[in-house]
Design an enzyme around this catalytic site. Structure first.
Site, PDB file in Angstrom:
ATOM      1  CE  LYS A  51      -6.338   3.030 -25.871  1.00 24.32           C
ATOM      2  NZ  LYS A  51      -6.445   3.732 -24.596  1.00 24.32           N
ATOM      3  CD  GLU A 107      -4.748   4.890   0.572  1.00 18.53           C
ATOM      4  OE1 GLU A 107      -4.769   5.568   1.610  1.00 18.53           O
ATOM      5  OE2 GLU A 107      -5.680   4.139   0.228  1.00 18.53           O
ATOM      6  CB  THR A 143      -3.852   4.425 -22.083  1.00 21.56           C
ATOM      7  OG1 THR A 143      -3.700   4.532 -23.488  1.00 21.56           O
ATOM      8  CG2 THR A 143      -5.278   4.733 -21.688  1.00 21.56           C
ATOM      9  CE1 TYR A 201      -4.287   0.616  -0.363  1.00 21.87           C
ATOM     10  CE2 TYR A 201      -4.418  -1.389   0.949  1.00 21.87           C
ATOM     11  CZ  TYR A 201      -5.015  -0.464   0.099  1.00 21.87           C
ATOM     12  OH  TYR A 201      -6.316  -0.623  -0.286  1.00 21.87           O
ATOM     13  NE  ARG A 204      -6.253  -3.088 -19.979  1.00 28.55           N
ATOM     14  CZ  ARG A 204      -6.398  -3.034 -21.304  1.00 28.55           C
ATOM     15  NH1 ARG A 204      -5.672  -3.799 -22.074  1.00 28.55           N
ATOM     16  NH2 ARG A 204      -7.253  -2.219 -21.846  1.00 28.55           N
ATOM     17  CG  ASP A 215      -7.236  11.080 -23.868  1.00 32.27           C
ATOM     18  OD1 ASP A 215      -6.235  10.359 -24.083  1.00 32.27           O
ATOM     19  OD2 ASP A 215      -8.299  10.632 -23.400  1.00 32.27           O
TER      20      ASP A 215
HETATM   21  N1  DSN Z   1     -11.457   1.609 -25.354  1.00 28.30           N
HETATM   22  C1  DSN Z   1     -10.280   2.254 -25.873  1.00 28.30           C
HETATM   23  C2  DSN Z   1     -10.208   2.167 -27.348  1.00 28.30           C
HETATM   24  O1  DSN Z   1     -10.464   1.094 -27.839  1.00 28.30           O
HETATM   25  O2  DSN Z   1      -9.878   3.113 -28.028  1.00 28.30           O
HETATM   26  C3  DSN Z   1     -10.140   3.613 -25.397  1.00 28.30           C
HETATM   27  O3  DSN Z   1     -10.175   3.628 -24.016  1.00 28.30           O
END
Ligand code: DSN
Length: 416
Positions: free
Chosen positions: A227, A55, A224, A53, A233, A198
């Site tokens: 990707k 925090e 994120t 933990y 993730r 974003d």
């Molecule tokens: N769900 C994702 C996508 O496929 O683009 C974005 O969060």
């Protein structure tokens, strides 16, 4: 990796992990938001760091025993700052949606106005969709794309001047063209709005200079990590020093509790990988592969939104031939190709049916697919779109897909 250990103690779950590994190995993965992390990243995500933990933030935790965790989290922060040239980074968001939620919490009061891209035109759920907290608690005005599939910046400016939003969001989950962050900032400045970029989808391309960076233009940059960035993730927020304290508080205690330190270690490793020269080569290949796929589809008489792509993804527009995204995405799965149905601009179908299929090149490029391989992928997709009722062509297409998977093994050395 640890599959043998898992099997020894929980065969039911081990069998399913193995089943998923085989599915990934025997599938051409074209879901534009997915990728394959290195085995090092996967290994870090499965470590004792999950037990801790922590925090708070490095040097300022609510629990004792965080000396080692602090070092790891600081490395993750430093690496991602270097990667994007950012002043401040919070690496704790569990996902991109959580990163966006923290920016909303820091910049807005319930009922404040937000200007963002409509989900059906390529935006994201967490940018103000009515079914998401962002659309439920804030007053959302949407911009879209024009008939050709491009953002109309004059229209964005007009909407901003008319509505005076407090926050403008630039960024999408399905936009194949370069985003002009400088123009977005000019628009934001005209109405005194904050700008959030974003970059979840294009993060890898931004990090390697293959897409213009929003850093220096946007007040906040969220992404994120899984990707094009090819990490575990998770999410990240970057901002200038003047917003650092507020953003950190919006993450914890504002929207999250204990950070996932095993994932933060995996993020640090992925950022380290992305800082290497070979990662830039990978990103260049991603763009070349997406282009080769788009070109093959167009050469075969199919429509692609905006006519092509500048980045890692494209959307097949099925309106002309009267097929739906839902049907084609399901049929593709029959021939070992995964992709997702997606709306196209002005889609006559519902979001559950759609007239488009989104296709991305990030994951297959990690496997080593080349431009020549992508031309074969384009032929497979064309076969499915045009000849799905011809069993021989479907069988042949499935064979072509499996041959490509065999040619480019995935996680072959150690298993998952
Ligand atoms: N769900 C994702 C996508 O496929 O683009 C974005 O969060």
């Amino acid at each position: 990796m640890e599959l043998d250990l898992i099997r020894k103690n929980d065969a039911e779950i081990a069998d399913l992990i193995e089943e998923e590994l085989k599915r990934q190995q025997n599938t051409i993965e074209l879901i534009a938001s997915e990728n394959f992390t290195s085995e090092t990243v996967i290994a870090a995500a499965g470590t004792v760091l999950t037990n801790k933990y922590a925090e708070g933030k490095p040097g300022k935790r609510y629990y004792n025993g965080c000396e080692v965790i602090d070092k790891i989290e600081k490395i993750a922060q430093e690496r991602v700052k270097k990667l994007f040239g950012a002043e401040h980074a919070n690496v704790q968001p569990h996902s991109g949606a959580q990163a966006n939620m923290a920016v909303f919490l820091y910049t807005l009061k319930p009922g404040d106005k937000v200007l963002s891209m409509d989900l059906s035109n390529g935006g994201h759920l967490s940018h103000g969709s009515p079914v998401n907290f962002s659309g439920m608690y804030f007053d959302v005005v949407s911009y879209g794309v024009n008939e050709e599939g491009f953002i109309d910046y004059d229209e964005v400016e007009k909407l901003a001047l008319e509505n005076k939003p407090k926050l403008i969001i630039a960024g999408a989950s399905n936009y194949p063209r370069i985003i002009d962050f400088k123009r977005f900032r000019e628009i934001a400045d005209k109405v005194g709005a904050y700008l959030l970029a974003d970059i979840a989808h294009i993060a890898g391309l931004v990090a390697t200079g293959l897409h213009p960076s929003p850093v220096g233009y946007a007040h906040f940059v969220t992404t994120t990590t899984h990707k094009t960035l090819r990490g575990p993730r998770g999410g990240v927020i970057m901002c200038g020093e003047e917003h650092a304290l507020g953003i950190d508080k919006a993450v914890f205690p504002g929207t999250q509790g204990g950070p996932l330190e095993h994932i933060i270690a995996a993020k640090a490793i992925a950022f380290g990988e992305a800082l290497k020269p070979e990662y830039k080569e990978y990103c260049k290949n991603v763009i070349a592969n997406a282009n080769a796929l788009a070109q093959t589809l167009v050469d075969n008489g199919l429509d692609v939104v905006s006519g092509g792509t500048d980045n890692h993804l494209l959307t097949l527009d099925l309106r002309k031939i009267g097929r739906t995204g839902k049907d084609i995405a399901n049929l593709l799965e029959e021939v070992h190709v995964t992709a997702n149905k997606n709306t196209v601009p002005n889609d006559p179908q519902s979001p559950f049916v759609t007239s488009g299929v989104r296709l991305g090149a990030a994951a297959v490029t990690t496997r080593g697919f080349t431009v020549e391989d992508m031309k074969v992928v384009g032929e497979i997709i064309t076969n499915v779109v045009k000849h799905s009722d011809d069993k021989d062509i479907m069988d042949k297409s499935a064979k072509m897909a499996l041959e490509l998977c065999k040619k480019h093994p995935l996680y072959a050395k150690e298993g998952a």
